[in-house]
Design a protein around this motif. Sequence first.
Motif, PDB file in Angstrom:
ATOM      1  N   SER A  11       0.847  -1.190   0.000  1.00 17.23           N
ATOM      2  CA  SER A  11       0.000   0.000   0.000  1.00 17.23           C
ATOM      3  C   SER A  11       0.883   1.242   0.000  1.00 17.23           C
ATOM      4  O   SER A  11       1.966   1.253   0.593  1.00 17.23           O
ATOM      5  N   PRO A  12       0.433   2.294  -0.693  1.00 18.50           N
ATOM      6  CA  PRO A  12       1.235   3.530  -0.709  1.00 18.50           C
ATOM      7  C   PRO A  12       1.303   4.159   0.666  1.00 18.50           C
ATOM      8  O   PRO A  12       0.417   3.966   1.505  1.00 18.50           O
ATOM      9  N   ALA A  13       2.353   4.902   0.878  1.00 22.43           N
ATOM     10  CA  ALA A  13       2.494   5.597   2.153  1.00 22.43           C
ATOM     11  C   ALA A  13       1.365   6.615   2.306  1.00 22.43           C
ATOM     12  O   ALA A  13       0.869   7.166   1.315  1.00 22.43           O
ATOM     13  N   PRO A  14       0.917   6.875   3.521  1.00 22.62           N
ATOM     14  CA  PRO A  14      -0.145   7.872   3.735  1.00 22.62           C
ATOM     15  C   PRO A  14       0.251   9.232   3.177  1.00 22.62           C
ATOM     16  O   PRO A  14       1.421   9.632   3.242  1.00 22.62           O
ATOM     17  N   ALA A  15      -0.719   9.938   2.624  1.00 22.06           N
ATOM     18  CA  ALA A  15      -0.451  11.225   1.989  1.00 22.06           C
ATOM     19  C   ALA A  15       0.220  12.204   2.956  1.00 22.06           C
ATOM     20  O   ALA A  15       1.158  12.914   2.588  1.00 22.06           O
ATOM     21  N   ARG A  16      -0.253  12.208   4.181  1.00 23.65           N
ATOM     22  CA  ARG A  16       0.307  13.168   5.151  1.00 23.65           C
ATOM     23  C   ARG A  16       1.790  12.900   5.381  1.00 23.65           C
ATOM     24  O   ARG A  16       2.592  13.844   5.456  1.00 23.65           O
ATOM     25  N   ALA A  17       2.164  11.621   5.471  1.00 22.80           N
ATOM     26  CA  ALA A  17       3.566  11.283   5.722  1.00 22.80           C
ATOM     27  C   ALA A  17       4.447  11.676   4.543  1.00 22.80           C
ATOM     28  O   ALA A  17       5.576  12.166   4.719  1.00 22.80           O
ATOM     29  N   VAL A  18       3.943  11.460   3.319  1.00 24.82           N
ATOM     30  CA  VAL A  18       4.739  11.776   2.131  1.00 24.82           C
ATOM     31  C   VAL A  18       4.819  13.285   1.916  1.00 24.82           C
ATOM     32  O   VAL A  18       5.888  13.826   1.630  1.00 24.82           O
ATOM     33  N   LEU A  19       3.701  13.963   2.047  1.00 28.57           N
ATOM     34  CA  LEU A  19       3.666  15.382   1.720  1.00 28.57           C
ATOM     35  C   LEU A  19       4.351  16.247   2.772  1.00 28.57           C
ATOM     36  O   LEU A  19       4.966  17.269   2.436  1.00 28.57           O
ATOM     37  N   ARG A 343       0.795   5.964 -10.170  1.00 26.78           N
ATOM     38  CA  ARG A 343      -0.052   7.155 -10.151  1.00 26.78           C
ATOM     39  C   ARG A 343      -0.043   7.854  -8.803  1.00 26.78           C
ATOM     40  O   ARG A 343      -0.062   9.089  -8.722  1.00 26.78           O
ATOM     41  N   VAL A 344      -0.038   7.092  -7.721  1.00 29.60           N
ATOM     42  CA  VAL A 344      -0.100   7.686  -6.393  1.00 29.60           C
ATOM     43  C   VAL A 344       1.142   8.521  -6.117  1.00 29.60           C
ATOM     44  O   VAL A 344       1.059   9.696  -5.721  1.00 29.60           O
ATOM     45  N   ARG A 345       2.310   7.923  -6.368  1.00 25.13           N
ATOM     46  CA  ARG A 345       3.541   8.668  -6.118  1.00 25.13           C
ATOM     47  C   ARG A 345       3.675   9.852  -7.070  1.00 25.13           C
ATOM     48  O   ARG A 345       4.189  10.914  -6.686  1.00 25.13           O
ATOM     49  N   GLY A 346       3.217   9.685  -8.319  1.00 32.00           N
ATOM     50  CA  GLY A 346       3.243  10.802  -9.258  1.00 32.00           C
ATOM     51  C   GLY A 346       2.359  11.952  -8.812  1.00 32.00           C
ATOM     52  O   GLY A 346       2.710  13.127  -8.961  1.00 32.00           O
ATOM     53  N   THR A 347       1.211  11.624  -8.258  1.00 30.96           N
ATOM     54  CA  THR A 347       0.303  12.658  -7.749  1.00 30.96           C
ATOM     55  C   THR A 347       0.920  13.391  -6.562  1.00 30.96           C
ATOM     56  O   THR A 347       0.832  14.626  -6.452  1.00 30.96           O
ATOM     57  N   TYR A 348       1.546  12.642  -5.673  1.00 30.40           N
ATOM     58  CA  TYR A 348       2.238  13.277  -4.557  1.00 30.40           C
ATOM     59  C   TYR A 348       3.295  14.267  -5.062  1.00 30.40           C
ATOM     60  O   TYR A 348       3.423  15.386  -4.541  1.00 30.40           O
ATOM     61  N   ARG A 349       4.036  13.854  -6.089  1.00 32.07           N
ATOM     62  CA  ARG A 349       5.098  14.727  -6.603  1.00 32.07           C
ATOM     63  C   ARG A 349       4.495  15.961  -7.275  1.00 32.07           C
ATOM     64  O   ARG A 349       5.100  17.039  -7.256  1.00 32.07           O
ATOM     65  N   ALA A 393      15.981  13.623  -1.100  1.00 35.49           N
ATOM     66  CA  ALA A 393      15.640  12.234  -0.823  1.00 35.49           C
ATOM     67  C   ALA A 393      14.674  12.096   0.354  1.00 35.49           C
ATOM     68  O   ALA A 393      14.188  10.992   0.607  1.00 35.49           O
ATOM     69  N   ARG A 394      14.386  13.192   1.034  1.00 34.99           N
ATOM     70  CA  ARG A 394      13.535  13.122   2.218  1.00 34.99           C
ATOM     71  C   ARG A 394      12.154  13.719   1.969  1.00 34.99           C
ATOM     72  O   ARG A 394      11.147  13.155   2.394  1.00 34.99           O
ATOM     73  N   ASN A 395      12.106  14.857   1.302  1.00 36.24           N
ATOM     74  CA  ASN A 395      10.829  15.488   1.004  1.00 36.24           C
ATOM     75  C   ASN A 395      11.028  16.339  -0.242  1.00 36.24           C
ATOM     76  O   ASN A 395      11.652  17.410  -0.184  1.00 36.24           O
TER      77      ASN A 395
END
Length: 553
Positions: A11-19, A343-349, A393-395
């Motif tokens: 599962s993708p990492a939670p949006a809050r943690a990534v963003l 798609r999920v990671r691309g959207t985060y970026r 590499a972190r955010n």
Amino acid sequence: MPEPDGPKLPSPAPARAVLFGLPPAGRRLPGATRTAIAFGAPALLAALLGHEQQGLIAALGSFAVIFGEGRVYRQRWRAIGWAALGLIAAACAGGFAGSAIHRHTAAGGAHAWLLVLVAVMAVVAVISTFVNSSLRLGPPGGFFFVLAVGIGATVTGSGVSPGAVALWASVGAVSAMIVGMSGALRFPHAPEDNAVATAVDSVHGYDTLVRDSTDLDAARYTAGMKIQTAWTMLDDARRTDPDDPLVRTLAEAQTRFADALHRNSADDADALFDTGRPAPTPCPSLRFRLARSLSPDSHAAVAADRIGIAAVLAGSLTVALSIGRPDWAVLTVAVLLHQGPDRVRGTYRGIHRVGGTVLGLALFAVIYAFEPHGITLVLVLMALQFAIELFVARNYGLAVIFITPLALLMGGGGHYGDPLPTAFDRLVESVIGVVIGLGVLWLVDRHSHRRVLLRNDLRVIESLDRLLRALSGEPSRVPEIRKELEFELMGSTLAEIDAAHNEPAWARAHWAHHERVHDLGHRVLAASWNSGPDRPADPTQLARWTRNLADLT
């Protein structure tokens, strides 16, 4: 959500943690310092000699030092060298394109001449993305090559010749090589020492978690990858002697990890880690890896196709709207799509790109107000490069805050005017790039992840068939085929993550077969690592594996 008795998908990492999170990313300070010095040394010298604008171009070649980070010194110089050649070529391509565009528009040519730059950047984005994905080189990917084209075109529009772009980019590349390899004089084994230390820490982190912890899967994945990376680096450093203290340390950590996997009832307990084998096989040849991606169903081909389509669309729309810098929209597309079809990671970026650009433009306005020149401007750019490498590499959103003023200041070459039109145009171009990039990511070839996963599993089955045949009749071919199998298994793992993130329902329906393919592949790979002409495989075991393989086909 999966059913309680169904397969547990990645599962993708939670949006809050990534963003908004700042996950640990190892020791970044040394690499950030090297990146800043690799640019700063030639740029400061050029500023002292009165060549401020040309000295800034040295950054295009100095980016090569980033490609050597995290590699042993035996391999680092090659990585820096090849990256430097690519960056110089990209900067020259941008320089010639920018010179031609400036010449024709100055003579009254149409604004549409900027489409030449869009085309060059799109080609570089496609090639760099395909090569990086095919060879599985990892970060920083193809972004800096696309950036080199854009900056090369921008500075030639300000009067710098393409020849000067090539010269100063080459100076930066030489600086990158010197700075990147300087640590070998005092700490020749630091990269592999740090990799083993990181693997040991990761195993300790996994081993101390309780069985029902929500962080267990993430910690397991991290520990497994860190162990694999450490073994690879020891192999690259030619340090695989079982009596080497570093090898013993990593082998003990691997055994501890296997024990923890059994204790936590992990699926198949990761057979590769149960064996205590000394190292993963080296990567297959460049030719093999590139040839494997020459298929419309490969991860590399899908990523390259999408980035090419999006780059042309975003750049062309920017030109049609008569906005001054189509390269900025193309750069945004490159950021979103160069890592592949997730798609999920691309959207985060994409969210990171817009948010980081807004804050980066604010930082740019503050710096712009002081109009730094000469040595002061170089020091500001060095600080920005240091911050980029520290956070990228972190955010990524934080990194964009510093990438934005860096690119704008380098492209401006020390010339100042009203910053508001520039900031507004860059924001509009970023939004165009994000919208088109995400549109392509979500709408173009929507089910490509299905083809990629099925193709990778088929490749694993084909490699397994060749390996079993070699084990029973041609043991001399076993080492080469094992390299292929391990490469295909890693590709299948990457494809499973994309499929699970993009379409969980479809992935769940195919997961049982995929897991059986993976399980058999890992078990045969683990059990055959020491097979050879004088160590034949067990015929009974071979027969059982062959029957299992037949069931999969």
